[in-house]
Design an enzyme around this catalytic site. Sequence first.
Site, short mmCIF file in Angstrom:
data_model
loop_
_atom_site.label_atom_id
_atom_site.label_comp_id
_atom_site.label_asym_id
_atom_site.label_seq_id
_atom_site.Cartn_x
_atom_site.Cartn_y
_atom_site.Cartn_z
N ARG A 120 25.49 -3.68 0.07
CA ARG A 120 25.50 -2.72 -1.26
C ARG A 120 25.35 -1.20 -0.94
NH1 ARG A 120 24.78 -6.60 -5.35
NH2 ARG A 120 23.36 -8.20 -4.46
N PRO A 144 31.36 -6.55 -13.61
CA PRO A 144 31.08 -7.92 -13.64
C PRO A 144 29.54 -8.36 -13.82
CG PRO A 144 31.94 -7.46 -11.23
CD PRO A 144 32.17 -6.26 -12.46
N ASN A 145 29.28 -9.24 -14.72
CA ASN A 145 27.85 -9.55 -14.77
C ASN A 145 26.72 -8.70 -15.70
OD1 ASN A 145 28.08 -12.00 -13.23
ND2 ASN A 145 28.25 -10.74 -11.45
N TYR A 166 17.00 -5.38 -12.83
CA TYR A 166 17.91 -4.51 -14.00
C TYR A 166 17.01 -4.23 -15.33
CZ TYR A 166 21.52 -5.75 -10.37
OH TYR A 166 22.01 -5.96 -9.26
N HIS A 169 24.53 3.01 -10.99
CA HIS A 169 23.93 1.93 -10.74
C HIS A 169 22.40 2.04 -11.22
CE1 HIS A 169 27.14 0.95 -8.29
NE2 HIS A 169 27.35 2.10 -7.69
N ILE A 170 22.20 0.66 -11.77
CA ILE A 170 20.99 0.47 -12.36
C ILE A 170 19.74 0.58 -11.27
CG2 ILE A 170 19.26 -0.89 -14.06
CD1 ILE A 170 22.16 -1.77 -15.13
N SER A 171 20.13 -0.22 -10.22
CA SER A 171 19.14 -0.39 -9.40
C SER A 171 19.51 0.68 -8.00
CB SER A 171 19.13 -1.92 -8.58
OG SER A 171 20.54 -2.09 -8.18
N ASN A 190 29.90 1.76 -14.15
CA ASN A 190 29.11 0.95 -13.15
C ASN A 190 30.21 -0.37 -12.94
OD1 ASN A 190 27.51 -0.76 -12.02
ND2 ASN A 190 25.67 -0.54 -13.33
N ARG A 246 18.60 -1.86 -1.08
CA ARG A 246 18.97 -3.37 -1.26
C ARG A 246 19.70 -3.91 -0.13
NH1 ARG A 246 21.12 -4.61 -6.95
NH2 ARG A 246 20.35 -6.80 -6.42
N ALA A 261 29.46 -5.15 -8.83
CA ALA A 261 29.63 -5.64 -7.22
C ALA A 261 31.07 -5.30 -6.90
CB ALA A 261 29.74 -7.27 -7.05
N GLU A 292 29.59 7.81 -11.37
CA GLU A 292 29.06 6.12 -10.90
C GLU A 292 27.78 5.96 -11.06
OE1 GLU A 292 30.26 5.68 -6.88
OE2 GLU A 292 29.02 3.98 -6.50
N HIS A 342 31.52 -2.21 -4.21
CA HIS A 342 31.50 -2.54 -2.91
C HIS A 342 32.77 -3.15 -2.35
CE1 HIS A 342 27.51 -1.83 -3.92
NE2 HIS A 342 27.48 -3.19 -4.83
N ARG A 347 19.58 -11.01 -16.94
CA ARG A 347 19.73 -11.20 -15.48
C ARG A 347 18.77 -10.61 -14.66
NH1 ARG A 347 24.29 -7.39 -12.81
NH2 ARG A 347 24.49 -8.54 -10.60
N ASP A 405 41.55 3.25 -6.47
CA ASP A 405 43.16 3.66 -6.95
C ASP A 405 43.40 4.21 -8.24
OD1 ASP A 405 43.54 3.63 -4.04
OD2 ASP A 405 44.90 1.66 -4.14
C1 DQA Z 1 24.74 -2.57 -9.53
C2 DQA Z 1 24.48 -2.87 -8.09
C3 DQA Z 1 25.49 -3.87 -7.69
O1 DQA Z 1 25.23 -3.80 -6.29
C4 DQA Z 1 25.50 -5.08 -8.28
O2 DQA Z 1 26.42 -5.90 -7.88
C5 DQA Z 1 25.55 -5.05 -9.78
C6 DQA Z 1 24.89 -4.05 -10.43
C7 DQA Z 1 23.60 -1.77 -10.33
O3 DQA Z 1 23.79 -1.54 -11.44
O4 DQA Z 1 22.53 -1.75 -9.84
O5 DQA Z 1 26.25 -5.87 -10.42
O6 DQA Z 1 25.87 -1.97 -9.91
#
Ligand code: DQA
Length: 144
Positions: A111, A10-11, A23, A100-102, A74, A107, A77, A98, A80, A18, A87
């Site tokens: 997270r 998501p997002n 990001y 994560h950009i950040s 990725n 943070r 959210a 896995e 978490h 964003r 599963d």
């Molecule tokens: C994220 C980190 C997550 O905590 C956050 O909810 C995201 C992006 C990242 O790529 O840093 O949507 O997965």
Amino acid sequence: MKTIYLLNGPNLNLLGKRQPEIYGHETLADVERDCTALAQGLGLGLVAFQSNHEGAIIDKIHEARDRAAAIVINPGAFTHTSIAILDALNAFDGAVIEVHISNVHKREEFRHHSYVSLRAEGVIAGLGTEGYKAAVRRIAQLVA
Ligand code: DQA
């Protein structure tokens, strides 16, 4: 040819628009294009998919069971919160990385925990969108 599924949660469709201070300015289309080219150069196929819906991501992981040698994910959210994505990944036999950009560990506390990390061969955080390419390179080693 072995195939990588590149899954974004998501997002992440808003990448580049964003919170660019967190990001960055690259779009998801940029990431998917660069990863596809990189995978091709490494002799791998790549299927990219993004959804804001948990069930759609789970369906794609199920599809990967028959079609992919590895998943780069990725989960946004859902990282978490989603035991269901964990599963689904546990029902997938190939390699999982896995991304994560950040740097999620720098943070908010919520997270810092990832369900997906219980399954992933590797976790990349804080490398910006370069992290996706690092994951594709690692997958190429793992599935060689
Ligand atoms: C994220 C980190 C997550 O905590 C956050 O909810 C995201 C992006 C990242 O790529 O840093 O949507 O997965």
